[in-house]
Structures are given as C-alpha cells and as structure tokens.
Design an enzyme around this catalytic site. Structure first.
Site, PDB file in Angstrom:
ATOM      1  N   LYS A  82      -6.381   1.223   2.178  1.00 49.94           N
ATOM      2  CA  LYS A  82      -6.205  -0.142   1.647  1.00 49.94           C
ATOM      3  C   LYS A  82      -5.517  -0.097   0.277  1.00 49.94           C
ATOM      4  O   LYS A  82      -5.425   0.954  -0.340  1.00 49.94           O
ATOM      5  CB  LYS A  82      -7.570  -0.850   1.552  1.00 49.94           C
ATOM      6  CG  LYS A  82      -8.344  -0.905   2.876  1.00 49.94           C
ATOM      7  CD  LYS A  82      -7.672  -1.802   3.915  1.00 49.94           C
ATOM      8  CE  LYS A  82      -8.120  -1.505   5.327  1.00 49.94           C
ATOM      9  NZ  LYS A  82      -9.233  -2.263   5.837  1.00 49.94           N
TER      10      LYS A  82
HETATM   11  C1  PLP Z   1     -10.129  -2.601   6.993  1.00 44.87           C
HETATM   12  C2  PLP Z   1     -10.490  -3.965   7.413  1.00 44.87           C
HETATM   13  C3  PLP Z   1     -11.830  -4.382   7.512  1.00 44.87           C
HETATM   14  C4  PLP Z   1     -12.996  -3.443   7.437  1.00 44.87           C
HETATM   15  O1  PLP Z   1     -13.095  -2.678   6.288  1.00 44.87           O
HETATM   16  P1  PLP Z   1     -13.908  -1.301   6.334  1.00 44.87           P
HETATM   17  O2  PLP Z   1     -14.032  -0.918   4.903  1.00 44.87           O
HETATM   18  O3  PLP Z   1     -13.105  -0.328   7.131  1.00 44.87           O
HETATM   19  O4  PLP Z   1     -15.229  -1.573   6.961  1.00 44.87           O
HETATM   20  C5  PLP Z   1     -12.086  -5.710   7.782  1.00 44.87           C
HETATM   21  N1  PLP Z   1     -11.096  -6.596   7.966  1.00 44.87           N
HETATM   22  C6  PLP Z   1      -9.799  -6.233   7.904  1.00 44.87           C
HETATM   23  C7  PLP Z   1      -8.736  -7.266   8.089  1.00 44.87           C
HETATM   24  C8  PLP Z   1      -9.450  -4.905   7.641  1.00 44.87           C
HETATM   25  O5  PLP Z   1      -8.158  -4.565   7.577  1.00 44.87           O
END
Ligand code: PLP
Length: 386
Positions: free
Chosen positions: A208
C-alpha cells in the site's frame, strides 16, 4: 537476448533510500523490549491524527480488521445493510458480512472506478445503516454526493482507505461538484480521505502507499464514542484489562510496524507525488495508442495503482504478451465482489463493474519508477495492442 524485467511493484528502492532510519527504528523497539502497544504505537497514532487532521487514530492489526472493528464501533451488525461497491478487493464486502450485516452493491462510475452516487438512493431500504465507499486505486470517491445522501437518510459512512493513504478530496477536480450543495462542498473540500465520513479504515499492507513490513491497519474518527468502542474492541472488548465487556478481537498494531511506519510517514507526500508524476508520464506516453483509456488525474489522487482500460476485448492477450516480454501487470479485480463464489447467485447484475472487470489492467507503478522503464512498458504495450 537480454531482457529488462519490470515488475508490477518494486519495494526495494524505497527501502534502500531509508534503510539506516528503518534499522534504527527496529533496533529501538527490540532493545526497549516493549513489543505490545509500546510507545511507538501511541506516537504513530498521534502523528497520524496530525497528518490527516482527525481527532482519533486507533492502530489495529490490518486494514481488514480496521473495517470490521470500524463497522462494529459504529454499531453496525446483524440485520443491517451496508451499501458498497462491487469493484474492490474482497475485504470490503467480507468485513460487512463478517459483522453479520449484508453488503448491498451499487454499480460504479466508469470514469473513476468508484461507486456511482447517482445509483445509491435506489438501493436504500429501512435496513440500510451505512455506506462504505472505497477510494479505489487511490482515487477519492465522489464524497460530495455520498455525504449528502448519508445526511439525508441518516446513514453512517465508513471509508475504505486501504488504497488511499494521503489522498484528499478536492471539489474542483471532482465530477460530482455540480450535483452538490455549496455548503456540503465547502465543509469537505481538501479533506483527507478517511476523515470525511464517520470512520476511515487504512491498511499498512506492504504494497500500500504507506506500507509496513508486515500487516497493519488504522481506524480514524472524529467521534469520541466510536473511538472508545474501537479501542475496546481491539483488545478483547475490555476498557480495563481482565474486565471484558463485549466480544472483541486481538487486533493491536505491532510496535515494530508502528516504528517503521513512523519513519515512512515523513516521506509519504513526496512518495505520493512520485506516483502522480509516474501517472502523468504514462498518460502522455499512452495518449496516441488506440483502444486504451487512460485514467483521469484529479487533484488529491495518490495512484496506489495506475490502471488503464483496454477496450478492444484483448486485455488478457495484452497481459500475456507483457508477461512474455518481462513486464509485470495485474488485474484488480478479475471477479467483482458480487460475482465471487461466496456470494454466487445472490445479487443482480452490475453492468459497469462487470465490463470494467474485463477491461482493466494495472501497470507497474512505484514512486521511484524511472521514465525509461515507463517508456519500455509503453513500447511493449504498443506492440501488444497491434
Ligand atoms: C488491501 C485492502 C484491504 C485490506 O487490507 P489488509 O491490510 O490487507 O487487511 C481492504 N480494502 C481494500 C480496497 C484493499 O485494497
């Protein structure tokens, strides 16, 4: 023949640029031996509230947990309906289902890949308790209209900001300006995504925009009661240790991750600016290729992904050709949430979301990606589309 390989994501250049600071941060935690809820967690939460301009930040184990705990902290659960987009990672709808509520999918706007606010009202029922917009690929959802609908129908907004750390909603750049009242737009203009609704949920998954070196997440809110609920839920439903009041979770943000993220937070604006630069360059390089629709670049978009649409029906062939030539690309997401096996047959068709599921292709992007690599990606894409 030597081949220049370009992956979809390369996290190494960023680490190399800050490796000394990171090692120091990790060492500090290890030597302090305060691994669970150590001082760095509190300090990071404090720094997040200042950066985003929000009252409370509560570190949790993942972005998924931030959504689940955020929903429960708002009092959403069994028997409730939450409106969301079909075009997202499954954690979005999964969080709604996992608290006992029902996801209700509203089709998307093809121009920005996000929930189409003009289609929300038709899906509101007496059971609707909330709206969960996703700022997909780092592009702010149309929060003006969403905010007005939520106010009118007394719905909670929980923003899935997993892909939008550092993104801001700007009225002038948003296609929904004209449909909103001036007062609404004035109050939300320039705000960070996640601070416009009742709850914002962030992910620090390594890929991210603000990524840790493991799992992590954050809940943000301006509401004191919601913050207190979330703090309680993340530690087994207890305000006071061993005096558990409700069923909660073990969902603390790891102290080592918090220490790493504190270092990275200092650079996030610079990195997001790098992503925008990469996106602008792609848009210029791709402009004359037929059958490709490039993304809009509104102010405040932080380009977690750079995603094009391939409209000649050959997306999968193009992706395979890129792979043969050593260029990484990804489809986010090949199966919209409403059509996943887990919900099979339960939902009516969302035609825009289905169409984009067949057209989207995300190209390599990271803040340090160099222009000559981008030129190579585009050159291969040009061959592929012919
Ligand atoms: C990555 C993601 C999540 C979940 O995040 P995690 O930290 O992997 O649990 C939720 N929503 C979206 C749109 C994502 O891209």
């Amino acid at each position: 023949m030597s081949q220049l390989k370009i992956p979809i994501l390369n996290l190494k250049p960023q680490y190399q640029s800050i490796s000394e600071e990171i090692k120091e941060a990790i060492n500090r935690v290890v030597e302090s031996a305060q691994f669970i809820m150590g001082p760095d967690v509190k300090l990071f939460e404090q720094e997040i509230t200042e950066y985003l301009g929000v009252k409370h930040a509560i570190g949790v184990n993942s972005g998924t947990d931030a959504l689940v705990i955020g929903l429960r902290a708002l009092g959403i659960g069994e028997g409730d309906e939450v409106i969301t987009t079909p075009f997202s990672f499954f954690a979005t709808a999964e969080s709604i289902s996992n608290v006992g509520a029902t996801p209700v999918f509203v089709d998307i706007d093809a121009n920005n890949f996000n929930i189409d606010p003009t289609k929300i009202k038709d899906k509101i029922t007496p059971k609707t308790k909330g709206i969960m917009p996703v700022h997909l690929y780092g592009c702010p959802a149309m929060m003006g209209q969403i905010t007005e609908i939520a106010q009118e129908h007394e719905l909670k907004i929980i923003e899935d900001c997993a892909q939008s750390f550092g993104a801001r909603y700007y009225v002038t750049s948003s296609s929904d300006d004209s449909l909103c009242k001036d007062e609404t737009l004035v109050t939300i203009n320039g705000k960070a995504t996640g601070t416009i609704g009742d709850v914002g949920a962030y992910s620090f998954f390594p890929s991210k925009n603000l990524g840790g070196y493991g799992d992590g997440g954050m809940i943000v809110t301006n509401d004191d009661q919601v913050a207190e609920n979330a703090r309680m839920l993340r530690v087994h439903g207890a305000k006071k240790k061993y005096h558990n009041e409700v069923l909660g979770y073990n969902s603390r943000l790891d102290t080592i991750q918090a220490a790493i993220l504190r270092v990275k937070l200092k650079y996030i604006d610079q990195w997001n600016e790098g992503r925008r630069r990469v996106a602008k360059t792609y848009n210029e390089l791709l402009a004359d290729i037929p059958d490709i629709i490039t993304p809009e670049i509104p102010d405040g978009h932080v380009f977690h992904q750079y995603t094009i649409r391939i409209t000649n029906g050959k997306r999968d062939e193009v992706k395979a050709y890129l792979a043969e030539q050593g260029i990484g690309s990804m489809i986010y997401y090949p199966v919209p949430q409403d059509k996943l096996p887990v919900y099979k047959g339960k939902y009516p068709v969302n035609s825009v979301s289905d169409l984009l599921g067949e057209q989207v292709l995300s190209l390599p992007i990271w803040p340090e990606l160099e222009q000559n690599s981008q030129s190579k990606v585009v050159e291969v894409l040009r061959q592929a589309i012919k």
